[in-house]
Design an enzyme around this catalytic site. Structure first.
Site, PDB file in Angstrom:
ATOM      1  N   ASN A 165       0.845  -1.210   0.000  1.00 22.83           N
ATOM      2  CA  ASN A 165       0.000   0.000   0.000  1.00 22.83           C
ATOM      3  C   ASN A 165       0.874   1.251   0.000  1.00 22.83           C
ATOM      4  OD1 ASN A 165      -2.840  -1.166   0.675  1.00 22.83           O
ATOM      5  ND2 ASN A 165      -1.433  -2.166   2.084  1.00 22.83           N
ATOM      6  N   THR A 166       1.737   1.347  -1.007  1.00 23.69           N
ATOM      7  CA  THR A 166       2.754   2.394  -0.937  1.00 23.69           C
ATOM      8  C   THR A 166       2.194   3.792  -1.176  1.00 23.69           C
ATOM      9  OG1 THR A 166       3.253   2.084  -3.254  1.00 23.69           O
ATOM     10  CG2 THR A 166       4.593   0.866  -1.698  1.00 23.69           C
ATOM     11  N   LYS A 167       0.931   3.894  -1.621  1.00 20.59           N
ATOM     12  CA  LYS A 167       0.396   5.230  -1.894  1.00 20.59           C
ATOM     13  C   LYS A 167      -0.718   5.606  -0.931  1.00 20.59           C
ATOM     14  CE  LYS A 167       1.936   5.611  -6.579  1.00 20.59           C
ATOM     15  NZ  LYS A 167       1.621   5.823  -7.996  1.00 20.59           N
ATOM     16  N   ASN A 168      -0.699   5.011   0.237  1.00 23.23           N
ATOM     17  CA  ASN A 168      -1.754   5.268   1.218  1.00 23.23           C
ATOM     18  C   ASN A 168      -1.289   6.343   2.208  1.00 23.23           C
ATOM     19  OD1 ASN A 168      -2.674   4.765   4.048  1.00 23.23           O
ATOM     20  ND2 ASN A 168      -4.145   3.502   2.962  1.00 23.23           N
TER      21      ASN A 168
ATOM     22  N   HIS B 217       4.775  10.036  -1.668  1.00 20.69           N
ATOM     23  CA  HIS B 217       4.744   9.886  -0.195  1.00 20.69           C
ATOM     24  C   HIS B 217       6.129   9.550   0.344  1.00 20.69           C
ATOM     25  CE1 HIS B 217       0.323   9.706  -0.338  1.00 20.69           C
ATOM     26  NE2 HIS B 217       0.502   8.999  -1.433  1.00 20.69           N
TER      27      HIS B 217
END
Lengths: 336, 313
Positions: A109-112, A150
């Site tokens: 979930n690297t873009k959370n 992020h």
């Protein structure tokens, strides 16, 4: 928190004796909801138990486990993360272990936003103990997606709040070797040369950076990023930009090759607008570029450049037409 | 060229709400307030806001309000500035801002301003220029900008300006079209656009158009329908929208429609979602596509809704 990883991830609360006293509470979506939500069964159950403990404000190890389960099913649910932080604070747990857990969740979930914010909260509490780890962690994420916004934000925060600037310029260099078109790495490079306490600031770095950038431009003249970086190196100092012979020289070299002349022409145009006097060599090179634009007199270099760009960069023809119509009077008068 | 399948999109938006078993809906639970804003604003732009029961929506929105004054993404969740703006915007769509205690909402937002002028998203303190925009937009809609230190808020945004003319999420952060919309929007709403280098930013923004006609959000990234909104609205606010090729962008957006079942996706042939449906329709509205209501580029609300708030009926 070890049990967090074992049973916590798989066994539903209704199957666990230690949750027998909890009465689950369903989501209240209102009478006839506008966007009725369809819930998957496991998710429903876990969230019902979560709501029960959340409303009781039960800051316990089992509540911590439950937040982990809920996060695995939906890492975007910010209320679950909030509650998890309250529990972590209350139980005074080892936060290095929390970094392990976050790392596992983050991989998928690297873009959370929530994960990154939680990670920063943990790192901030750990202070300097977290510096090396956070730099390593962001490297890992950036090795999967070198433009992850992020990860870059987190990394910039780590550098400014916790330090670790020593290898940062090398890291940028390494990323740009892997992909010279990585605008995030160019941005980070600018961040380092202007903000690192170990380097002397923009002016001190300018010479070596100009050399580095020119090499990158010559390797890929169609790459927007180094051209913008080059302008950035002369921020607020157009006089130095015009007077540094390296800048017109790189334009000349790119124009001689004839492939991908758009950014070189655009830089030359900027130079002319700032008072640069181009010699015949420039005029010949520009005139020689196809397509030919017969309507401009050869002497009017800036206008010719705009006309060429209108054709070469047709998507932005209106922009180049505007540039042509708003050339500084000085250029128009002197027929530069 | 394909045309806008307006009726299909209306059906799609209403059906999203009824589809059982969709994992999308499960994942959206906590941000339902945003989903409602995207869906209902799109319906309004398509002239079909009356397809929903406003009373039900308003009642649900008010159940999402927290005692702090902020709104949550759904009933029982924690308040966040993201959902507070969506709640205010949806109430504005229905001309029902009067159900709000303006002071209460405004005090919640003002309480999120930090000493350096920036805004946090909620009590946990995440800082981002997105939140600066949200705070300013929301307070402006409520006529309460005097509750915050506008000068400091503007200075913080200006500190996030980059040498390419764009803006990032924090000082030094990479320019990104989404953040640029937030920063330019906040500056526009506070009468501070003189801080923007319009020609430089305008060039950066029109460089975002790629051969297919679509727009990307950063150099060398893929085009995505959502940037039709972020890039276009920014270009309009700085008066440079004629620098892109509008016809090609219209074609790109229309090619991202699901002609059969309605909805718009990020890129041609991808799966549609409510988020991209909103950005596609809003982008077309900015491009003055026939049959759509005009949308205000700073408030992200139909122009007639904004006029109702600021000029009266």
């Amino acid at each position: 928190m070890d049990s967090d990883k074992d049973e916590g991830e798989t066994v539903l609360p209704s199957q666990r004796p230690d949750f027998a006293d909890v009465i689950p509470i369903p989501q209240d979506d209102g009478p006839n909801p506008v966007v009725p939500i369809a819930y998957k069964q496991d998710f429903v159950e876990i969230m019902n138990y979560f709501r029960a403990l959340y409303l009781k404000d039960e800051r316990s190890p089992r509540a911590l486990q439950l937040t982990h389960q809920a996060i695995l099913l939906n890492p975007g649910n910010y209320t679950v993360w909030h509650f998890r932080r309250l529990i972590l604070e209350a139980l005074n747990l080892d936060l290095l272990e929390e970094l392990d857990i976050v790392e596992k969740i983050a991989k998928n979930n690297t873009k959370n936003y929530q994960i990154w914010h939680h990670r920063r909260w943990v790192a901030e509490k750990l202070g300097n103990d977290a510096t090396a780890r956070e730099l390593q962690f962001t490297r890992k994420i950036l090795s999967l997606d070198a433009k992850n916004y992020h990860a870059w934000s987190h990394r910039q925060w780590v550098l400014q709040a916790l330090g670790g600037w020593e290898d940062e310029l090398d890291y940028c260099k390494q990323l740009l070797e892997e992909d010279a078109f990585n605008n995030s790495a160019w941005n980070q490079r600018y961040f380092v040369i202007t903000r690192s306490p170990l380097l002397g600031g923009l002016k001190a770095m300018r010479n070596s950076e100009v050399n580095y950038t020119i090499e990158a431009i010559l390797a890929n003249p169609e790459n927007e990023s180094p051209w913008r970086y080059l302008r950035g190196l002369y921020k607020g100092d157009s006089e130095s930009l015009v007077n540094d012979p390296q800048v017109p020289s790189v334009c000349l070299k790119v124009l001689s090759v004839k492939d991908n002349p758009v950014f070189a022409l655009s830089m030359l145009l900027d130079l002319l607008c700032h008072g640069f006097r181009a010699n015949q060599e420039f005029r010949d090179l520009v005139a020689g570029l196809s397509p030919s634009v017969p309507d401009e007199p050869d002497s009017d270099l800036a206008k010719t450049i705009c006309s060429k760009l209108e054709q070469l960069d047709a998507l932005r023809a209106n922009y180049w037409r505007w540039r042509k119509s708003s050339l500084p009077r000085a250029i128009q008068d002197s027929k530069n | 060229m394909a045309e806008l399948a307006a009726d299909k999109h209306v059906k799609y938006i209403i059906s999203v709400e009824k589809r059982k078993d969709s994992f999308e809906n499960v994942v959206m639970e906590h941000l339902r307030m945003n989903g409602v804003y995207w869906g209902l604003t799109t319906l309004d732009l398509l002239g079909k806001l009356d397809a929903v029961d406003s009373q039900e929506v308003i009642q649900w929105i008010m159940e999402c309000q927290h005692e702090s004054g902020g709104f949550a993404g759904n009933v029982g969740h924690d308040p966040h500035i993201l959902y507070t703006l969506s709640a205010v915007q949806v109430l504005a769509l229905f001309d029902k801002l009067n159900v709000l205690d303006f002071d209460k909402v405004a005090n919640y937002i003002a309480g999120l301003q930090n000493d350096d002028g920036s805004f946090s998203g909620d009590v946990w303190g995440e800082v981002d220029t997105r939140f600066s925009y949200i705070a300013i937009c929301c307070l402006s809609l409520l006529h309460c900008l005097d509750k915050i230190n506008v000068e400091k808020a503007v200075n913080y945004i200006v500190s996030c300006k980059n040498v390419d003319g764009g803006f990032g999420c924090t000082p030094g952060g990479e320019s990104h079209a989404g953040q640029i919309f937030c920063c330019v929007g906040a500056l526009a709403l506070t009468g501070s656009l003189h801080h923007v280098d319009k020609d430089l930013l305008g060039w950066w923004l029109c460089e975002r158009q790629v051969k297919s006609g679509g727009l990307n959000g950063r150099p060398e990234k893929l085009p995505d329908v959502c940037y039709s909104w972020w890039v276009l609205s920014s270009l309009i606010m700085i008066d440079r929208v004629h620098w892109i090729n509008k016809d090609k962008l219209v074609k790109f957006i229309l090619n991202c429609q699901d002609i059969e079942n309605g909805g718009i996706s990020d890129r041609p042939d991808d799966a549609v979602d409510i988020f991209h449906t909103y950005f596609g329709v809003a982008g077309l509205s900015l491009l003055e596509y026939q049959g759509l209501k005009a949308i205000d580029p700073a408030y992200a609300l139909p122009v007639d809704v904004v006029n109702r708030i600021f000029i009266g009926r």
